[in-house]
Design a protein around this motif. Structure first.
Motif, PDB file in Angstrom:
ATOM      1  N   VAL A 178      -1.370 -22.192 -15.189  1.00 30.35           N
ATOM      2  CA  VAL A 178      -2.074 -22.964 -14.157  1.00 30.35           C
ATOM      3  C   VAL A 178      -1.796 -22.633 -12.897  1.00 30.35           C
ATOM      4  O   VAL A 178      -2.702 -22.816 -11.473  1.00 30.35           O
ATOM      5  CB  VAL A 178      -1.443 -24.364 -14.568  1.00 30.35           C
ATOM      6  CG1 VAL A 178      -2.137 -25.511 -14.470  1.00 30.35           C
ATOM      7  CG2 VAL A 178      -2.745 -23.649 -15.806  1.00 30.35           C
ATOM      8  N   LEU A 179      -1.007 -22.823 -12.319  1.00 29.37           N
ATOM      9  CA  LEU A 179      -0.707 -22.632 -11.035  1.00 29.37           C
ATOM     10  C   LEU A 179      -0.171 -21.848  -9.711  1.00 29.37           C
ATOM     11  O   LEU A 179      -1.002 -21.854  -8.907  1.00 29.37           O
ATOM     12  CB  LEU A 179       1.789 -23.412 -11.721  1.00 29.37           C
ATOM     13  CG  LEU A 179       2.044 -24.257 -11.725  1.00 29.37           C
ATOM     14  CD1 LEU A 179       2.983 -24.425 -11.524  1.00 29.37           C
ATOM     15  CD2 LEU A 179       1.668 -25.690 -10.806  1.00 29.37           C
ATOM     16  N   GLY A 180      -0.293 -20.560 -10.922  1.00 26.48           N
ATOM     17  CA  GLY A 180      -0.701 -19.394 -10.325  1.00 26.48           C
ATOM     18  C   GLY A 180      -2.827 -19.506 -10.321  1.00 26.48           C
ATOM     19  O   GLY A 180      -2.870 -17.693  -9.440  1.00 26.48           O
ATOM     20  N   HIS A 181      -3.067 -20.662 -10.592  1.00 27.26           N
ATOM     21  CA  HIS A 181      -5.259 -20.211 -10.572  1.00 27.26           C
ATOM     22  C   HIS A 181      -4.997 -18.727 -11.805  1.00 27.26           C
ATOM     23  O   HIS A 181      -6.800 -18.411 -11.456  1.00 27.26           O
ATOM     24  CB  HIS A 181      -5.076 -20.064  -9.200  1.00 27.26           C
ATOM     25  CG  HIS A 181      -4.702 -21.237  -8.432  1.00 27.26           C
ATOM     26  ND1 HIS A 181      -4.889 -22.167  -8.833  1.00 27.26           N
ATOM     27  CD2 HIS A 181      -4.357 -21.311  -7.182  1.00 27.26           C
ATOM     28  CE1 HIS A 181      -4.655 -23.033  -7.486  1.00 27.26           C
ATOM     29  NE2 HIS A 181      -3.357 -22.542  -6.601  1.00 27.26           N
ATOM     30  N   GLN A 182      -4.676 -18.438 -12.530  1.00 24.63           N
ATOM     31  CA  GLN A 182      -4.994 -17.726 -13.522  1.00 24.63           C
ATOM     32  C   GLN A 182      -5.671 -18.296 -13.914  1.00 24.63           C
ATOM     33  O   GLN A 182      -6.265 -16.987 -14.612  1.00 24.63           O
ATOM     34  CB  GLN A 182      -3.988 -17.253 -13.986  1.00 24.63           C
ATOM     35  CG  GLN A 182      -2.867 -15.222 -13.124  1.00 24.63           C
ATOM     36  CD  GLN A 182      -1.468 -15.253 -13.714  1.00 24.63           C
ATOM     37  OE1 GLN A 182      -0.297 -15.890 -13.228  1.00 24.63           O
ATOM     38  NE2 GLN A 182      -2.204 -14.119 -14.601  1.00 24.63           N
ATOM     39  N   VAL A 183      -5.242 -18.896 -14.662  1.00 22.44           N
ATOM     40  CA  VAL A 183      -6.571 -19.950 -15.475  1.00 22.44           C
ATOM     41  C   VAL A 183      -7.569 -20.169 -15.151  1.00 22.44           C
ATOM     42  O   VAL A 183      -9.322 -20.377 -15.549  1.00 22.44           O
ATOM     43  CB  VAL A 183      -5.980 -21.058 -16.544  1.00 22.44           C
ATOM     44  CG1 VAL A 183      -7.250 -21.858 -16.965  1.00 22.44           C
ATOM     45  CG2 VAL A 183      -4.558 -20.752 -16.687  1.00 22.44           C
ATOM     46  N   ASP A 184      -7.927 -20.500 -13.699  1.00 21.68           N
ATOM     47  CA  ASP A 184      -9.058 -20.979 -12.748  1.00 21.68           C
ATOM     48  C   ASP A 184      -9.956 -19.071 -12.890  1.00 21.68           C
ATOM     49  O   ASP A 184     -11.019 -18.916 -13.224  1.00 21.68           O
ATOM     50  CB  ASP A 184      -9.018 -21.169 -11.533  1.00 21.68           C
ATOM     51  CG  ASP A 184      -8.452 -22.826 -11.916  1.00 21.68           C
ATOM     52  OD1 ASP A 184      -8.764 -22.963 -12.914  1.00 21.68           O
ATOM     53  OD2 ASP A 184      -7.685 -23.269 -10.508  1.00 21.68           O
ATOM     54  N   THR A 185      -8.828 -18.391 -11.976  1.00 20.46           N
ATOM     55  CA  THR A 185      -9.585 -16.807 -12.383  1.00 20.46           C
ATOM     56  C   THR A 185     -10.686 -16.369 -13.971  1.00 20.46           C
ATOM     57  O   THR A 185     -11.897 -16.009 -13.281  1.00 20.46           O
ATOM     58  CB  THR A 185      -8.884 -16.251 -12.531  1.00 20.46           C
ATOM     59  OG1 THR A 185      -8.369 -15.871 -10.733  1.00 20.46           O
ATOM     60  CG2 THR A 185      -9.920 -14.495 -11.619  1.00 20.46           C
TER      61      THR A 185
ATOM     62  N   VAL B 125     -14.845 -16.108 -19.202  1.00 23.70           N
ATOM     63  CA  VAL B 125     -13.353 -15.741 -20.198  1.00 23.70           C
ATOM     64  C   VAL B 125     -12.906 -17.259 -20.236  1.00 23.70           C
ATOM     65  O   VAL B 125     -12.751 -18.492 -19.196  1.00 23.70           O
ATOM     66  CB  VAL B 125     -12.391 -15.377 -19.531  1.00 23.70           C
ATOM     67  CG1 VAL B 125     -11.415 -15.136 -20.919  1.00 23.70           C
ATOM     68  CG2 VAL B 125     -12.940 -13.790 -19.718  1.00 23.70           C
ATOM     69  N   ASP B 126     -13.172 -18.261 -21.638  1.00 23.73           N
ATOM     70  CA  ASP B 126     -12.633 -19.144 -22.197  1.00 23.73           C
ATOM     71  C   ASP B 126     -11.613 -19.458 -22.144  1.00 23.73           C
ATOM     72  O   ASP B 126     -10.838 -18.333 -23.325  1.00 23.73           O
ATOM     73  CB  ASP B 126     -13.447 -19.521 -23.331  1.00 23.73           C
ATOM     74  CG  ASP B 126     -13.537 -21.118 -23.971  1.00 23.73           C
ATOM     75  OD1 ASP B 126     -12.232 -21.754 -23.453  1.00 23.73           O
ATOM     76  OD2 ASP B 126     -14.400 -21.686 -25.033  1.00 23.73           O
TER      77      ASP B 126
END
Length: 263
Positions: free
Chosen positions: A123-130, A136-137
């Protein structure tokens, strides 16, 4: 007085919003178990990390738990002249209570903390946003495989832990308390009835589901950099252990009622 009232109301509102988000995440992730897409590779990787990685710890803790329990019960029963019932009491305590709870606590401490810190760093590395950008859900990709892993691996670890604990109890009963090994195992076989086995099997599934959902939710809710990740990881483990103990009592009471045990 007014600011205090507003602060209390705000905290209640935040709690309700958090509970709502938690239930929505749990529902969506659980639905992903039976709906495509299935992330089999991610699930297998998580199973290797959670199952194989936790195996030595569960075995070690379960072994000494069974040995300590057998030693203490033998010492207490010997003063009453009832030392021959050590195997029966140890068997019931391990199969119904300690067997499910001890691996669940180990799972929460080792795997749960890893889940929270891993998802928090994503989350902090913005991988979830990516993941969202690429269509991708994140819930299906990150949460569902971890729930499936907990539902599969924790019951397996519990069965292994039960067996190791009973072996530890056997060692103490025979070599320290000087009891009959044959009578010990006959007592264990006597308590391996439907009611006891059902209780010992149902609990790990519930514990695993709770641990996975709580730790995933805490990890995905991470905010505030390294301090926030430390806070979310700590909360994930603490809340998981609290709910393990509470749920254990509730399940024990409910199963005793359903199975017809009178108290």
């Amino acid at each position: 007085m007014q600011p205090n009232g507003n602060t209390g109301s705000l905290r209640v509102r935040e709690l309700l919003y958090s509970l709502q988000d938690f239930y929505l995440l749990s529902w969506k992730a659980s639905a992903g178990i039976v709906r495509k897409p299935f992330y089999l590779k991610d699930t297998v990787e998580q199973m290797d990390y959670a199952g194989a990685g936790s195996f030595p710890i569960v075995v070690l803790i379960s072994l000494f738990t069974g040995m300590a329990l057998s030693l203490q019960i033998s010492a207490e029963l010997s003063t009453l002249g009832l030392k021959m019932y050590t195997g029966k009491i140890v068997g019931i305590a391990i199969i119904r209570e300690l067997g499910p709870v001890v691996p669940a606590v180990v799972y929460a401490g080792r795997v749960g903390s890893g889940i929270a810190s891993e998802l928090g760093s994503m989350v902090l590395g913005h991988q979830v946003d990516t993941l969202r950008v690429f269509g991708v859900d994140p819930t299906r990709k990150l949460v569902t495989p971890r729930i499936v892993t907990a539902l599969l691996m924790l019951p397996v670890l519990t069965v292994i832990g039960d067996a190791v604990s009973l072996l530890g109890g056997y060692y103490v009963s025979v070599n320290v308390a000087h009891q009959s090994g044959t009578f010990y195992w006959s007592s264990i076989r006597a308590v391996l009835n439907f009611e006891n086995v059902l209780t010992g099997i149902v609990k790990p599934f519930v514990f695993g589901f709770l641990i996975a959902n709580i730790c995933c939710f805490m990890g995905l809710s991470t905010q505030g950099g390294a301090v926030g990740m430390r806070r979310s990881t700590t909360r994930a483990v603490v809340y998981s252990m609290i709910f393990i103990v509470i749920t254990d009592f509730v399940l024990t009471r409910a199963l005793l009622y359903v199975l017809g045990f009178s108290i």
